[in-house]
Write a protein that holds these residues in place. Structure first.
Motif, mmCIF file in Angstrom:
data_model
loop_
_atom_site.group_PDB
_atom_site.id
_atom_site.type_symbol
_atom_site.label_atom_id
_atom_site.label_comp_id
_atom_site.label_asym_id
_atom_site.label_seq_id
_atom_site.Cartn_x
_atom_site.Cartn_y
_atom_site.Cartn_z
ATOM 1 N N GLY A 90 58.145 15.895 74.060
ATOM 2 C CA GLY A 90 58.062 17.144 73.308
ATOM 3 C C GLY A 90 59.036 18.159 73.843
ATOM 4 O O GLY A 90 59.053 18.436 75.042
ATOM 5 N N ARG A 91 59.851 18.703 72.948
ATOM 6 C CA ARG A 91 60.736 19.778 73.412
ATOM 7 C C ARG A 91 60.630 20.928 72.447
ATOM 8 O O ARG A 91 61.590 21.654 72.200
ATOM 9 N N VAL A 92 59.436 21.039 71.894
ATOM 10 C CA VAL A 92 59.218 22.031 70.848
ATOM 11 C C VAL A 92 59.363 23.450 71.392
ATOM 12 O O VAL A 92 59.099 23.703 72.566
ATOM 13 N N SER A 93 59.777 24.339 70.541
ATOM 14 C CA SER A 93 59.796 25.747 70.936
ATOM 15 C C SER A 93 58.520 26.385 70.436
ATOM 16 O O SER A 93 58.083 26.102 69.321
ATOM 17 N N ASP A 138 51.245 30.929 65.503
ATOM 18 C CA ASP A 138 49.923 31.105 66.088
ATOM 19 C C ASP A 138 49.773 30.197 67.312
ATOM 20 O O ASP A 138 49.958 28.980 67.226
ATOM 21 N N GLN A 139 49.415 30.811 68.449
ATOM 22 C CA GLN A 139 49.459 30.064 69.707
ATOM 23 C C GLN A 139 48.462 28.906 69.734
ATOM 24 O O GLN A 139 48.779 27.810 70.214
ATOM 25 N N ILE A 140 47.250 29.137 69.203
ATOM 26 C CA ILE A 140 46.236 28.083 69.252
ATOM 27 C C ILE A 140 46.630 26.928 68.328
ATOM 28 O O ILE A 140 46.596 25.756 68.721
ATOM 29 N N ARG A 141 47.042 27.266 67.095
ATOM 30 C CA ARG A 141 47.427 26.198 66.151
ATOM 31 C C ARG A 141 48.621 25.419 66.712
ATOM 32 O O ARG A 141 48.681 24.199 66.624
ATOM 33 N N PHE A 142 49.559 26.150 67.321
ATOM 34 C CA PHE A 142 50.739 25.496 67.891
ATOM 35 C C PHE A 142 50.314 24.462 68.945
ATOM 36 O O PHE A 142 50.766 23.310 68.942
ATOM 37 N N LEU A 143 49.408 24.866 69.857
ATOM 38 C CA LEU A 143 48.988 23.959 70.926
ATOM 39 C C LEU A 143 48.216 22.768 70.355
ATOM 40 O O LEU A 143 48.389 21.633 70.791
ATOM 41 N N GLU A 144 47.343 23.045 69.369
ATOM 42 C CA GLU A 144 46.568 21.943 68.775
ATOM 43 C C GLU A 144 47.500 20.927 68.107
ATOM 44 O O GLU A 144 47.326 19.715 68.263
ATOM 45 N N ARG A 145 48.486 21.448 67.379
ATOM 46 C CA ARG A 145 49.412 20.533 66.682
ATOM 47 C C ARG A 145 50.227 19.724 67.700
ATOM 48 O O ARG A 145 50.386 18.517 67.559
ATOM 49 N N HIS A 170 51.750 14.854 70.556
ATOM 50 C CA HIS A 170 52.320 14.298 71.789
ATOM 51 C C HIS A 170 51.285 13.784 72.781
ATOM 52 O O HIS A 170 51.639 13.148 73.764
ATOM 53 N N GLY A 171 50.007 14.103 72.602
ATOM 54 C CA GLY A 171 48.991 13.618 73.538
ATOM 55 C C GLY A 171 48.644 14.666 74.576
ATOM 56 O O GLY A 171 48.827 15.869 74.366
ATOM 57 N N LEU A 219 41.792 24.339 74.584
ATOM 58 C CA LEU A 219 42.143 22.976 74.133
ATOM 59 C C LEU A 219 41.243 21.946 74.804
ATOM 60 O O LEU A 219 40.689 21.065 74.158
ATOM 61 N N LEU A 220 41.118 22.073 76.127
ATOM 62 C CA LEU A 220 40.367 21.080 76.905
ATOM 63 C C LEU A 220 38.897 21.045 76.506
ATOM 64 O O LEU A 220 38.288 19.977 76.400
#
Ligand code: HEM
Length: 463
Positions: A22-25, A29-36, A41-42, A359-360
């Motif tokens: 993953g090299r995403v920027s 939305d921070q939560i949606r970004f992390l969930e996606r 990527h796992g 997330l966890l």
């Protein structure tokens, strides 16, 4: 319980070369970004934040490696804490780590043990009762109240009373006003950390003035703690704390810094936890009813005390489940001081490590129906060892929250004292409140609920 989404791989003995995927920027939305990103990527991936690489860990074993097993390879020399150090100076939260940190923590730890916190629990209940007495005179049955505001005041009153024996005296009031102003400005700064705090914009000058006022109040409290025969509060205990290795304590300036860090650690976290708890209860009448039943049996109408805490396990589980779903300190970071290998991936020296308990705590590999609020999952016969490892609202390892017992006792006592006298409903047509990911996890722009005295609410549905 379903199997975890990813399994721990053996750490190879040969030097690992591959960076996590993953090299995403980061954007949106921070939560949606992390969930996606986690779905794609796992449990280990990297992204870029303000141009710097950040490695996200979402597997409890990997997180324990950083916070516990390999803790000497990591510190808190990360941008987030560097930014606030000019304001909060160097107390436990902002201390990057090392010998000085360990000495401070050793010295302060005894004051935060459950046996020591016990003496402050009566004050926690009294402050809550005081708020409820005010509600009795100011709120009509069923009137909507801004509970985020109420809990913000309550949390601040509890921490200032515990630290400084200060109730509603002038100095405590001035401290609370200055702290609230500084906290608001810092919150805005975190959302957009530019220009640096050293640049004298009108807002930053206001921040400096607020900090000066806070400093003056803390100095007054610290001097009072010097007076012979003064009251016993957390501040006076810390003032006399010594390190066993040399019998010496901390100087007044360091005490001052530690006090600021304690208030910062205690204030928004507990405010948000209280607001989330009552927001959830207002939407779950059967859980609220089970709590009322427990309170009737355990308290029979009197205010809760320290001794009641173990007698009210359901109340405790509501607190624990709130901290799972809406973990207020929802993100924290470390920096790799030296290279490490996690799950076969190379963690370069200087890498930023990002841990997100939101997330966890909703990881489908560890929690059944993670989006369902179910206090029963914390019953000892249901909670598995895997889940215990995947639950870290207070962090883990040597930097685990020093105030965790304080927070758990406070949250349970406040819940018991309030729910004994009031029940809550959501105003008709209120949209569901979604988490607002700021420095701590806020409930949207605040929790407003209708408040019903329980005696009046009994027997008919107030909604
Ligand atoms: C629900 C309430 C609370 C939550 C969720 C919470 C969460 C946390 C977490 C996750 C950390 C570790 C951060 C890291 O590893 O980087 C932490 C550290 C800390 N917390 Fe809390 N906290 C709460 C309440 C409190 C209270 C009531 C106090 C003080 C009375 C407090 C004082 C501190 C301090 C001083 C640290 C730094 C500890 C160290 O690094 O040695 N917290 N907290």
């Amino acid at each position: 319980m379903s199997a975890p989404a990813t399994h721990r791989r053996e750490i190879p003995t040969a030097r690992a070369t591959g960076l996590p995927p993953g090299r995403v920027s980061f954007r949106g939305d921070q939560i949606r970004f992390l969930e996606r990103a986690a779905a794609e990527h796992g449990d280990i991936f990297r992204f870029r934040l303000l141009g710097a690489p950040v490695i996200v860990l979402n597997n409890p074993d990997h997180i324990h490696q950083v916070l516990v097993g390999h803790r000497h390879r990591y510190d808190k020399e990360v941008m987030l804490y560097r930014l606030v150090r000019p304001v909060l100076r160097q107390g436990l939260i902002t201390n990057p780590g090392g010998a000085f940190y360990l000495r401070q923590r050793r010295m302060m730890q005894p004051a935060f043990r459950p046996a020591a916190i016990r003496q402050f629990t009566a004050g926690m209940t009294e402050e809550t009762q005081r708020m409820l007495d005010r509600w009795d005179t100011t709120l009509r049955p069923g009137q909507s109240a801004d509970l985020s505001q109420e809990f913000s005041e309550l949390a601040l009153h509890i921490v200032t009373r515990t630290l400084f024996s200060a109730q509603v005296g002038d100095t405590a009031r001035r401290f609370a006003a200055a702290f609230t102003e500084a906290n608001d400005i810092l919150g805005r700064f975190f959302r957009f950390p530019f220009p640096p705090l050293s640049v004298p914009t009108p807002e930053h000058l206001r921040l400096r003035r607020a900090i000066r006022r806070m400093d003056e109040c803390v100095s007054a409290f610290v001097h009072r703690a010097e007076e012979p025969g003064g009251r016993i509060d957390l501040l006076s205990i810390l003032r006399h704390a010594v390190d066993e290795s040399d019998g010496r304590g901390m100087d007044l300036e360091q005490l001052h810094h530690e006090v600021l860090n304690i208030v910062v650690g205690a204030y928004e976290t507990t405010t948000n936890a209280m607001a989330w708890t009552f927001y959830v209860l207002a939407g779950q009448p059967e859980i609220e009813a089970a709590l009322h039943e427990e309170l009737t049996t355990v308290l029979g109408g009197r205010p809760p005390t320290f001794e009641d805490l173990p007698r009210a396990p359901y109340a405790r589980r509501i607190v624990e489940e709130t901290l799972r779903m809406y973990s207020p300190a929802w993100q924290f970071m470390r920096r790799a001081r030296e290279e490490d290998t996690i799950d076969g991936y190379r963690i370069p020296a200087q890498a930023n490590i990002y841990i997100n308990s939101y997330l966890l705590h909703r990881h489908p590999g560890y929690w059944d129906d993670p989006a369902v609020f179910d206090p029963g999952r914390f019953a000892p016969e249901r909670l598995t060892d895997r889940q215990r490892r995947a639950y870290m609202p207070f962090g883990a390892g040597e930097r685990v929250c020093i105030g965790q017992h304080f927070a758990l006792m406070e949250l349970q006592l406040v819940l018991m004292a309030i729910a004994q006298r009031h029940r809550f409903t959501r105003p008709p047509g209120q949209a569901p409140i979604v988490p607002r990911p700021l420095t701590t996890l806020h409930p949207g722009s605040g929790v407003t609920l209708r408040v019903w005295p329980r005696a009046r609410a009994a027997g008919k549905d107030p909604a």
